[in-house]
Each structure stands twice: as C-alpha cells, then as structure tokens.
Design a protein around this motif. Structure first.
Motif, PDB file in Angstrom:
ATOM      1  N   TYR A 226       0.831  -1.212   0.000  1.00  0.00           N
ATOM      2  CA  TYR A 226       0.000   0.000   0.000  1.00  0.00           C
ATOM      3  C   TYR A 226       0.862   1.257   0.000  1.00  0.00           C
ATOM      4  O   TYR A 226       0.530   2.252  -0.666  1.00  0.00           O
ATOM      5  CB  TYR A 226      -0.921  -0.018   1.226  1.00  0.00           C
ATOM      6  N   MET A 227       1.987   1.237   0.723  1.00  0.00           N
ATOM      7  CA  MET A 227       2.821   2.434   0.845  1.00  0.00           C
ATOM      8  C   MET A 227       3.673   2.711  -0.379  1.00  0.00           C
ATOM      9  O   MET A 227       4.033   3.863  -0.640  1.00  0.00           O
ATOM     10  CB  MET A 227       3.743   2.308   2.068  1.00  0.00           C
ATOM     11  N   ILE A 228       4.014   1.686  -1.147  1.00  0.00           N
ATOM     12  CA  ILE A 228       4.958   1.864  -2.254  1.00  0.00           C
ATOM     13  C   ILE A 228       4.517   2.920  -3.262  1.00  0.00           C
ATOM     14  O   ILE A 228       5.327   3.773  -3.669  1.00  0.00           O
ATOM     15  CB  ILE A 228       5.225   0.501  -2.940  1.00  0.00           C
ATOM     16  N   PRO A 229       3.234   2.980  -3.708  1.00  0.00           N
ATOM     17  CA  PRO A 229       2.852   4.056  -4.645  1.00  0.00           C
ATOM     18  C   PRO A 229       3.048   5.460  -4.080  1.00  0.00           C
ATOM     19  O   PRO A 229       3.151   6.429  -4.849  1.00  0.00           O
ATOM     20  CB  PRO A 229       1.363   3.771  -4.910  1.00  0.00           C
ATOM     21  N   GLY A 230       3.104   5.575  -2.751  1.00  0.00           N
ATOM     22  CA  GLY A 230       3.352   6.881  -2.155  1.00  0.00           C
ATOM     23  C   GLY A 230       4.694   7.457  -2.532  1.00  0.00           C
ATOM     24  O   GLY A 230       4.892   8.683  -2.474  1.00  0.00           O
ATOM     25  N   MET A 231       5.638   6.615  -2.936  1.00  0.00           N
ATOM     26  CA  MET A 231       6.943   7.103  -3.379  1.00  0.00           C
ATOM     27  C   MET A 231       6.828   7.931  -4.653  1.00  0.00           C
ATOM     28  O   MET A 231       7.718   8.717  -4.978  1.00  0.00           O
ATOM     29  CB  MET A 231       7.892   5.924  -3.606  1.00  0.00           C
ATOM     30  N   TRP A 232       5.709   7.777  -5.371  1.00  0.00           N
ATOM     31  CA  TRP A 232       5.483   8.540  -6.598  1.00  0.00           C
ATOM     32  C   TRP A 232       4.293   9.488  -6.458  1.00  0.00           C
ATOM     33  O   TRP A 232       3.724   9.913  -7.449  1.00  0.00           O
ATOM     34  CB  TRP A 232       5.273   7.583  -7.767  1.00  0.00           C
ATOM     35  N   GLY A 233       3.921   9.797  -5.206  1.00  0.00           N
ATOM     36  CA  GLY A 233       2.913  10.831  -4.997  1.00  0.00           C
ATOM     37  C   GLY A 233       1.510  10.368  -4.713  1.00  0.00           C
ATOM     38  O   GLY A 233       0.597  11.199  -4.644  1.00  0.00           O
ATOM     39  N   ALA A 234       1.277   9.054  -4.538  1.00  0.00           N
ATOM     40  CA  ALA A 234      -0.068   8.587  -4.191  1.00  0.00           C
ATOM     41  C   ALA A 234      -0.493   9.178  -2.850  1.00  0.00           C
ATOM     42  O   ALA A 234       0.334   9.334  -1.943  1.00  0.00           O
ATOM     43  CB  ALA A 234      -0.096   7.060  -4.129  1.00  0.00           C
ATOM     44  N   PRO A 235      -1.776   9.521  -2.678  1.00  0.00           N
ATOM     45  CA  PRO A 235      -2.212  10.237  -1.458  1.00  0.00           C
ATOM     46  C   PRO A 235      -1.989   9.477  -0.161  1.00  0.00           C
ATOM     47  O   PRO A 235      -1.621  10.067   0.853  1.00  0.00           O
ATOM     48  CB  PRO A 235      -3.706  10.469  -1.710  1.00  0.00           C
ATOM     49  N   LEU A 236      -2.225   8.144  -0.153  1.00  0.00           N
ATOM     50  CA  LEU A 236      -2.122   7.344   1.075  1.00  0.00           C
ATOM     51  C   LEU A 236      -2.947   7.981   2.197  1.00  0.00           C
ATOM     52  O   LEU A 236      -2.433   8.324   3.267  1.00  0.00           O
ATOM     53  CB  LEU A 236      -0.655   7.191   1.519  1.00  0.00           C
ATOM     54  N   LYS A 237      -4.245   8.138   1.964  1.00  0.00           N
ATOM     55  CA  LYS A 237      -5.107   8.863   2.898  1.00  0.00           C
ATOM     56  C   LYS A 237      -5.106   8.259   4.300  1.00  0.00           C
ATOM     57  O   LYS A 237      -5.266   8.966   5.288  1.00  0.00           O
ATOM     58  CB  LYS A 237      -6.532   8.920   2.355  1.00  0.00           C
ATOM     59  N   ALA A 238      -4.947   6.936   4.397  1.00  0.00           N
ATOM     60  CA  ALA A 238      -4.959   6.294   5.717  1.00  0.00           C
ATOM     61  C   ALA A 238      -3.802   6.752   6.589  1.00  0.00           C
ATOM     62  O   ALA A 238      -3.852   6.646   7.811  1.00  0.00           O
ATOM     63  CB  ALA A 238      -4.921   4.777   5.554  1.00  0.00           C
ATOM     64  N   LEU A 239      -2.743   7.278   5.975  1.00  0.00           N
ATOM     65  CA  LEU A 239      -1.561   7.720   6.717  1.00  0.00           C
ATOM     66  C   LEU A 239      -1.396   9.235   6.682  1.00  0.00           C
ATOM     67  O   LEU A 239      -0.316   9.749   6.977  1.00  0.00           O
ATOM     68  CB  LEU A 239      -0.295   7.062   6.132  1.00  0.00           C
ATOM     69  N   ALA A 240      -2.461   9.939   6.342  1.00  0.00           N
ATOM     70  CA  ALA A 240      -2.352  11.382   6.128  1.00  0.00           C
ATOM     71  C   ALA A 240      -1.782  12.110   7.334  1.00  0.00           C
ATOM     72  O   ALA A 240      -1.021  13.061   7.198  1.00  0.00           O
ATOM     73  CB  ALA A 240      -3.723  11.958   5.766  1.00  0.00           C
ATOM     74  N   GLY A 241      -2.140  11.679   8.539  1.00  0.00           N
ATOM     75  CA  GLY A 241      -1.671  12.387   9.724  1.00  0.00           C
ATOM     76  C   GLY A 241      -0.262  12.032  10.146  1.00  0.00           C
ATOM     77  O   GLY A 241       0.326  12.720  10.974  1.00  0.00           O
ATOM     78  N   TYR A 242       0.283  10.952   9.582  1.00  0.00           N
ATOM     79  CA  TYR A 242       1.600  10.488   9.998  1.00  0.00           C
ATOM     80  C   TYR A 242       2.715  10.943   9.056  1.00  0.00           C
ATOM     81  O   TYR A 242       3.856  11.118   9.469  1.00  0.00           O
ATOM     82  CB  TYR A 242       1.616   8.959  10.074  1.00  0.00           C
TER      83      TYR A 242
END
Length: 658
Positions: A461-477
């Motif tokens: 789930y976290m890997i797309p965040g390396m290219w700017g995916a929102p990752l809403k579940a982790l927004a506060g962290y």
C-alpha cells in the motif's frame, strides 16, 4: 469639531479593544423574570442586570444617540409567542453633562439594570434578545463594545391544568449559564472523545510498549500489580489536569505550541524513542543506575511509587507533542479567565487517555501467567521495537518541517517506513531473528503468517506513495506531499494565484505550500488585496507543519473534487502556519497585547492573530472572510465530513454575494 474628534477617538478605541473582548469583559450580565409560572395572557417583566467592574461604567439607553456615546440597545427576536409592552426602561441611571460630548448622557456604575415588559401570547414562550452596549474606563479612555445574546426559555415552567396564583419570584441565571450544566457536560463529553482520539496519534501509540515493558519487570502479585496500575492511571489524570491548567494560567497556550513544534523537545522525544526501540530490539538493556537500586532496597515501596509517577509523567510529556493541538481549545478557555471549564475538560480528556494505559499496566501479569510466555513475549517486544523506530520518526519530521531542514521529505520518510515494515514481515516469517529470540524450528504459526500477510499488504500500500499517491490512511503520519521531489499529481507549490493582480510570487511561497496543486497566499495583507481585486471571499486556513488533523483534512476532505473545485474557483486561499519558525525582519516584529511577548516569527504572529482575534488556538481552524477581512459566518474546526465542509464553503459564497 471637538465633538467629531471625540467620536472618532472613542470609535477607534472601541475597534481596537473589540478584538480582545473575550479576554477583557468589564460587565457581567444576568437575566431574570418576575414570574416564572406565567402563562398565556399574563404580563411579565424581563430584567437585564449588569455587574460592572470598578473604574468602569456602562452607557444607558435613555439619551440622544446622536450625542456620541453608544446607547445600550436590546433587540428582541420577536415571534408569535409574545409581544413587547412599552419601551425598554433603565432603572435609576446616573446623569452627567460632558463638555467633550457637549450634552447630557446617562450611565451606570457598579450595577446597571434594564427592564422590558412583555405579554405572553402562548404558554411556554420562546423569548431571546441581543444586548448591544458599550463600557468605558474612568482612566485611560478605554471603550469596548459588545453584543451578547440571552434567552429566557429556562425560566418558564410548564403550565399545570389547575394553576395556583403565581408567586412573585425572581429567578436569576448568570450570563452564559442558562444551560451551563448542559454545555459543561457536553464539553466534558467532547473532551473525553478527544482523549480517545488522542490514543490513535503517532506520539501516544508507541508508549504502549514502554508501559508494558515497565510493568512486566519485577513479577508483582495480582493485587499489587492492580494497585500500581490504578496509581499509574490516577497519576496520568492528576498530571494532565494540574499541568494543563497551570500551563494555561502561567505560560498560556503558546507553550503547548512550543512543546509540539520546537526542535528541542521533538529531537529529545525522537532520541528517547530510538533508545527504547534499540533496547526492545535487544541491543542493550535499560537498567536503573546502581545508586537508585541500592536506594530501592532501603525504601522499596517509596521507590516503586516514584517510578510509577515518573512513568506517567513521561507518558504525558511525550504524548503532549501530539495531544497539544487537541487540548489547545481547553487551554485557551483557561487562559481566557475561565476556571471550571478547563479543569473539567482536562479531567475528562485525561480520563479517556488514562483508562487504556491503566488496563495495559494491569494486564502484563496476565501475559506472564500464560504457559510458554517467554518466547512469544520477546517476539512482541521486538515487533514493538520496530514500531518505535517507525513512529519515532514523526518527531524528527515535525522539527524538519517547521524549521525547513529538508532532512525527511515525504519519499525519504516513506522509504524508512517501507523498509522497517518489510523487516517486520520477514520477522513474522522467521527470516530474521534478534539477540534474545528463542531458537526456532523453522515452522511459521498461523497467527504469524496472518500478521506477515497484513504487514506485507501495508508495505505494498505504501509503495505508490513514493510517486505521490495520497495514502489517505496515513495522512496524519506522513509529511505533506508538497515536500516530495517527484509527484505525478504535481508539486502543488502555491507561488502565484491564477489571475493574480499582484503580478508577483506570493510572499513566503518559496518555502510554504498548499496541497493538491492549489494556489494561494500566506500573508493576510496580500490575500485581502487579491480578494478586492478578484471579487472573491477569503478562505483562511490556520494550520501547522506538525498538525496531524490538518493533514487528515487536506487528504480526506480537501481532496474531494467538490471541495477542490470550490476552493480553486470561488475563494482566495490564505494558509496561516502557526508553527513556522522562519524569523521575520526586525521591522516586522511587534509586542502582543495578549501576552506582552515579542512576536518575531511567522508562526508566532499567526498564532497570536488566531488567539487574540478569534479566541482559538487549535488547528485546523477555518474562517471565511470578506474583502475587508470581516468574518462572514461561524468559524469551522476539525470535521472529516465532505458534505459539511461543502455546505460551509457554500454558505460563505452566499454571504459574500449578498
């Protein structure tokens, strides 16, 4: 000419002091009725009584308003349940001829009273009114204008079928306390829920393994463990309640901002978490110094209680970095002069906060009593050590963002998390082992396999965040996406507003940014100038680099197309960071009239504006202003509901277009 100058002087002083009306209030009002058993057809007298501070006076209602001073006016919200009888009557005001005003006016000292007769047209009427008035000081020439709303609904009892002759009785409800018990209970419930929410913050959750580790040492008996766990819980409540109100009364809400965002406490917490993490992983054992051990032998019971209290204090101190913004409103209530409300609020908050930790403190003895607990308990300790490594990064990230160090941009932060959680997955599968692990037979239990699947799923789930995916579940962290070098959505840097008549980059846009490619301003004066030129209202976002809820709002609410379209097309956006440490030129420094401290940084000045003008210091906090900087509708705080937020924005547009 002299009269005109006097009027201008009073008006100017009134405007200046209105911003501090929630802090300085020389007149305390009470409302009452002379017959609380009145029914339809009866006439009753409504009384408005003001207790006026020494060296202040209140203007009355029975002199020529063209004279100059502001006449006290009471505007009733009329409806079909009653009607006014006669005019408002001031009770025995004093009179004075003033050379400055060139006329005679009436006023009250110490106590002022106004009466209004009404006729009830229905049983159980609904009566409310707004009092508009002005109080001035005898010395210094200070004048402050107020408007306060009161209702009389609580006074009228339901009418019985056989009503006896009503006794003349005056019932008094102090200002703002007609529903105080209800509002106080409601405030306590909200504070309790805030305490439960605080348990999910990245500063609090990692304290669970510290608590478990502390209370598993020594192997206490069941009764002794429960007793110490209860002492631990009561210590948390006592520390939060006392420390919160003392801090608010002595250092003000600004201290909470310091603890949550300054580099020194955040680096300290980061180092503490790293030390505990390495200890849990088996690098070394944290032991009490021999001198303290010897003292414990001599006075074991006292030592134990001190240790429990210190553990509770450590929890409060470390968690305050995340809980500070949550309890900010409570601290403002205390700093504003209220006593009972902040105490009740802090007690309710800490109660919710303490109960789970008390349970964790009492439960380790049960874990130790389970068969073959040694091996799996160390596995738990190692996993929690990995979590300490991951979650401790949040403190370094907060300092990095507020001081613009550029050490932990979003992709770097995510890279650490991906690696750490990947190693947790390998640990569940037995592919890696730590120093104190029991020998493994190579088999993987079903629970460990399930935990490995969940952990690797989280990594994916976290890997797309390396290219700017929102990752809403982790927004506060996570750090905001504006810190990311490579973002498929775009950098989102807010440098120039589309159609910007200022024809220059927005002030501070080289290091402050807005999410989702939105463009806006970071300075109130520029936003006002753009609002006038573009004919759009201003959306004000009091935010912070270290604000968990701000990031959640941006990722879960702002990201919705309905919200983005309104913000982009219909508003001038103004983001005011209350924790930014960028020091301004000395010419821009000023001394706050709120706390008499010099405000040197962007964050200090924005926080001072939020406190002094809007009596709030929690983030996120949203305002909708017109082109003159006037508030249009009630401010909005944290609310993860897209429809509510859209309604809030649409109300602002409607108010602006009137």
């Amino acid at each position: 000419m002299k009269k005109l100058m006097a009027m201008l002087m009073v008006a100017l002083l009134a405007m200046i002091n209105t911003a501090f009306a929630d802090i300085l209030d020389p007149a305390k009002w009470e409302v009452s009725v002379d017959n609380k058993e009145a029914k339809a057809g009866d006439e009753v007298t409504l009384s408005f009584t003001a207790k006026i501070d020494t060296d202040w006076y209140l203007y009355s209602s029975d002199f020529d308003p063209e004279l100059g001073p502001m006449v006290t006016v009471i505007n009733f919200n009329t409806n079909d349940s009653y009607k006014l009888v006669g005019d408002l009557v001031p009770v025995n005001p004093s009179k004075k001829y003033d050379d400055l005003w060139e006329g005679e006016y009436t006023y009250f000292k110490k106590t002022g009273e106004f009466q209004q007769k009404v006729k009830l047209l229905k049983d159980n009427p609904s009566i409310s009114a707004v009092v508009e008035y002005q109080v001035c000081s005898d010395e210094g020439g200070q004048c402050i204008t107020f408007d306060k709303e009161f209702d009389f609904n609580a006074f009228f009892k339901p009418v019985a079928k056989k009503a006896e002759k009503a006794k003349t009785e005056v019932s008094v409800i102090p200002e703002g306390q007609g529903d105080q018990s209800t509002s106080l209970w409601g405030f306590a419930v909200l504070a309790f829920l805030a305490g439960l929410a605080a348990l999910l913050t990245p500063c609090v959750f990692p304290m669970i393994p510290m608590t478990v580790s502390f209370f598993t040492k020594g192997g206490q008996d069941t009764s002794g463990g429960l007793q110490k766990a209860l002492i631990y819980g009561f210590s948390i409540i006592a520390i939060y309640t006392l420390a919160g109100t003392i801090v608010a009364a002595t250092m003000g809400p600004e201290f909470a901002n310091f603890l949550a965002t300054h580099w020194a406490p955040n680096l300290f917490f980061f180092i503490v978490f790293m030390i505990f993490a390495l200890s849990f992983l088996g690098l070394f054992e944290i032991v009490i110094p021999s001198a303290l051990v010897n003292k414990s032998v001599a006075n074991e019971e006292k030592e134990g209680l001190i240790g429990i209290f210190f553990m509770a204090f450590t929890l409060v101190l470390v968690s305050f970095s995340c809980t500070g913004p949550i309890v900010g409103t409570i601290l403002v209530e205390s700093a504003g002069g209220q006593i009972l409300k902040p105490v009740v609020g802090m007690f309710a908050f800490s109660l919710a906060f303490a109960v789970p930790f008390t349970i964790f403190a009492a439960s380790p003895k049960l874990l130790k009593s389970l068969p073959q607990s040694g091996g799996w308990l160390n596995n738990v300790k190692v996993v929690l050590g990995f979590l300490e490594l991951a979650l401790g990064l949040k403190f370094l990230s907060i300092a990095d963002q507020t001081y613009h160090w550029g050490l932990l941009d979003r992709e770097v932060y995510l890279a650490f998390w991906i690696v750490i959680f990947f190693m947790i997955g390998l640990y569940f599968l037995g592919k890696i082992s730590m120093p104190h692990d029991s020998p493994s037979d190579g088999k993987v239990s079903v629970p460990k396999m399930i935990m490995a699947i969940l952990t690797f799923t989280f990594v994916v789930y976290m890997i797309p965040g390396m290219w700017g995916a929102p990752l809403k579940a982790l927004a506060g962290y996570l750090p905001p996406r504006t810190t990311q070098d490579f973002n498929l959505e775009g950098s989102g840097n807010a440098a120039v507003v589309s159609g910007n008549v200022l024809d220059k980059p927005a002030k501070y846009s080289d290091f402050l940014h807005l999410p989702h490619g939105l463009q806006g301003y970071f300075d109130m004066d520029e936003a006002l100038e753009a609002s006038k030129a573009l004919g759009k209202p201003i959306f004000v976002d009091f935010t912070g680099h270290g604000c968990v809820n701000c990031r959640e709002m941006e990722e879960r609410v702002w990201s919705d197309p309905k919200v983005l379209d309104i913000l982009r097309e219909d508003y001038v956006i103004l983001a005011l960071y209350v924790d930014d440490k960028k020091e301004l030129p000395e010419a821009d420094w000023y001394t706050s009239e709120y706390d008499n401290k010099v405000k040197k940084t962007i964050g200090k000045q924005n926080a001072d504006l939020q406190i002094t003008k809007y009596n709030n210091n929690a983030q996120p906090f949203y305002l909708l202003l017109d082109s003159e900087g006037e508030l249009m509708i009630q401010p909005k705080a944290y609310d993860l509901n897209v429809n509510n937020f859209v309604e809030f924005l649409n109300k602002g547009i409607a108010a602006y277009n009137k």
